[in-house]
Scaffold this motif. Sequence first.
Motif, PDB file in Angstrom:
ATOM      1  N   ALA A 284      33.983  38.717  82.900  1.00  0.00           N
ATOM      2  CA  ALA A 284      34.395  37.818  81.818  1.00  0.00           C
ATOM      3  C   ALA A 284      33.427  37.833  80.648  1.00  0.00           C
ATOM      4  O   ALA A 284      33.778  37.414  79.551  1.00  0.00           O
ATOM      5  CB  ALA A 284      34.544  36.396  82.344  1.00  0.00           C
ATOM      6  N   ASP A 285      32.218  38.309  80.856  1.00  0.00           N
ATOM      7  CA  ASP A 285      31.248  38.336  79.763  1.00  0.00           C
ATOM      8  C   ASP A 285      31.250  39.661  79.008  1.00  0.00           C
ATOM      9  O   ASP A 285      30.396  39.892  78.158  1.00  0.00           O
ATOM     10  CB  ASP A 285      29.846  38.012  80.278  1.00  0.00           C
ATOM     11  CG  ASP A 285      29.396  38.956  81.385  1.00  0.00           C
ATOM     12  OD1 ASP A 285      30.248  39.686  81.924  1.00  0.00           O
ATOM     13  OD2 ASP A 285      28.201  38.948  81.708  1.00  0.00           O
ATOM     14  N   ALA A 286      32.221  40.531  79.291  1.00  0.00           N
ATOM     15  CA  ALA A 286      32.320  41.814  78.589  1.00  0.00           C
ATOM     16  C   ALA A 286      32.699  41.573  77.133  1.00  0.00           C
ATOM     17  O   ALA A 286      33.367  40.585  76.804  1.00  0.00           O
ATOM     18  CB  ALA A 286      33.351  42.697  79.269  1.00  0.00           C
TER      19      ALA A 286
ATOM     20  N   GLY B 265      36.608  37.874  73.951  1.00  0.00           N
ATOM     21  CA  GLY B 265      35.875  37.078  72.980  1.00  0.00           C
ATOM     22  C   GLY B 265      35.786  35.623  73.372  1.00  0.00           C
ATOM     23  O   GLY B 265      36.571  35.113  74.168  1.00  0.00           O
ATOM     24  N   SER B 266      34.821  34.959  72.795  1.00  0.00           N
ATOM     25  CA  SER B 266      34.627  33.541  73.096  1.00  0.00           C
ATOM     26  C   SER B 266      35.440  32.633  72.180  1.00  0.00           C
ATOM     27  O   SER B 266      35.470  31.436  72.370  1.00  0.00           O
ATOM     28  CB  SER B 266      33.145  33.191  72.965  1.00  0.00           C
ATOM     29  OG  SER B 266      32.721  33.449  71.635  1.00  0.00           O
ATOM     30  N   GLY B 267      36.081  33.187  71.203  1.00  0.00           N
ATOM     31  CA  GLY B 267      36.912  32.389  70.307  1.00  0.00           C
ATOM     32  C   GLY B 267      36.904  32.955  68.914  1.00  0.00           C
ATOM     33  O   GLY B 267      36.174  33.884  68.591  1.00  0.00           O
ATOM     34  N   GLY B 268      37.742  32.400  68.075  1.00  0.00           N
ATOM     35  CA  GLY B 268      37.828  32.870  66.706  1.00  0.00           C
ATOM     36  C   GLY B 268      39.075  33.706  66.500  1.00  0.00           C
ATOM     37  O   GLY B 268      39.890  33.899  67.395  1.00  0.00           O
TER      38      GLY B 268
ATOM     39  N   TRP C 272      41.759  37.737  75.313  1.00  0.00           N
ATOM     40  CA  TRP C 272      41.447  36.686  76.291  1.00  0.00           C
ATOM     41  C   TRP C 272      42.609  35.692  76.388  1.00  0.00           C
ATOM     42  O   TRP C 272      42.992  35.279  77.483  1.00  0.00           O
ATOM     43  CB  TRP C 272      40.159  35.981  75.897  1.00  0.00           C
ATOM     44  CG  TRP C 272      39.746  34.933  76.878  1.00  0.00           C
ATOM     45  CD1 TRP C 272      39.801  33.589  76.726  1.00  0.00           C
ATOM     46  CD2 TRP C 272      39.228  35.144  78.198  1.00  0.00           C
ATOM     47  NE1 TRP C 272      39.346  32.955  77.856  1.00  0.00           N
ATOM     48  CE2 TRP C 272      38.990  33.896  78.774  1.00  0.00           C
ATOM     49  CE3 TRP C 272      38.948  36.288  78.935  1.00  0.00           C
ATOM     50  CZ2 TRP C 272      38.482  33.737  80.057  1.00  0.00           C
ATOM     51  CZ3 TRP C 272      38.445  36.124  80.216  1.00  0.00           C
ATOM     52  CH2 TRP C 272      38.216  34.863  80.759  1.00  0.00           C
ATOM     53  N   ALA C 273      43.184  35.303  75.255  1.00  0.00           N
ATOM     54  CA  ALA C 273      44.305  34.361  75.256  1.00  0.00           C
ATOM     55  C   ALA C 273      45.520  34.961  75.955  1.00  0.00           C
ATOM     56  O   ALA C 273      46.214  34.269  76.704  1.00  0.00           O
ATOM     57  CB  ALA C 273      44.654  33.966  73.825  1.00  0.00           C
TER      58      ALA C 273
END
Length: 120
Positions: A9-11, A15-18, A26-27
């Motif tokens: 998941a940290d690849a 992305g973490s958002g935006g 991710w969504a």
Amino acid sequence: MAVLFGVGADAPCFGSGGLNAPAALWAVCESALCVSLCVGLLTLFREAVTGGGRVSRELAADSYAVYIVHLPLVVTLQYYLSGRGLSAAAAWTAVSGAVVPAAFLLAAGLRRLPGFRRVL
């Protein structure tokens, strides 16, 4: 979801958002997982759980009301536990263990009130 487990998941591809491609990926993965679990679990229980006693019929009748009342219960208990220093697993266990029976009891009680049975 296989990609998620393969790369982690940290690849950077998640992305973490935006407003960017990794966040969109991710969504899409989260949405696909949610829909797959919903359809899969409904199918599994439709095929595997065919019998029904008095208790299971009562729980099934309460399921829509549980769907409605569980969220406020979960949020309230999570808010209460937020500053207690519990690990994520311990908080999840505490919330799940408390809210599942509480939601079914509350739903059963609400369904017995006049007017609620038709709605819930």
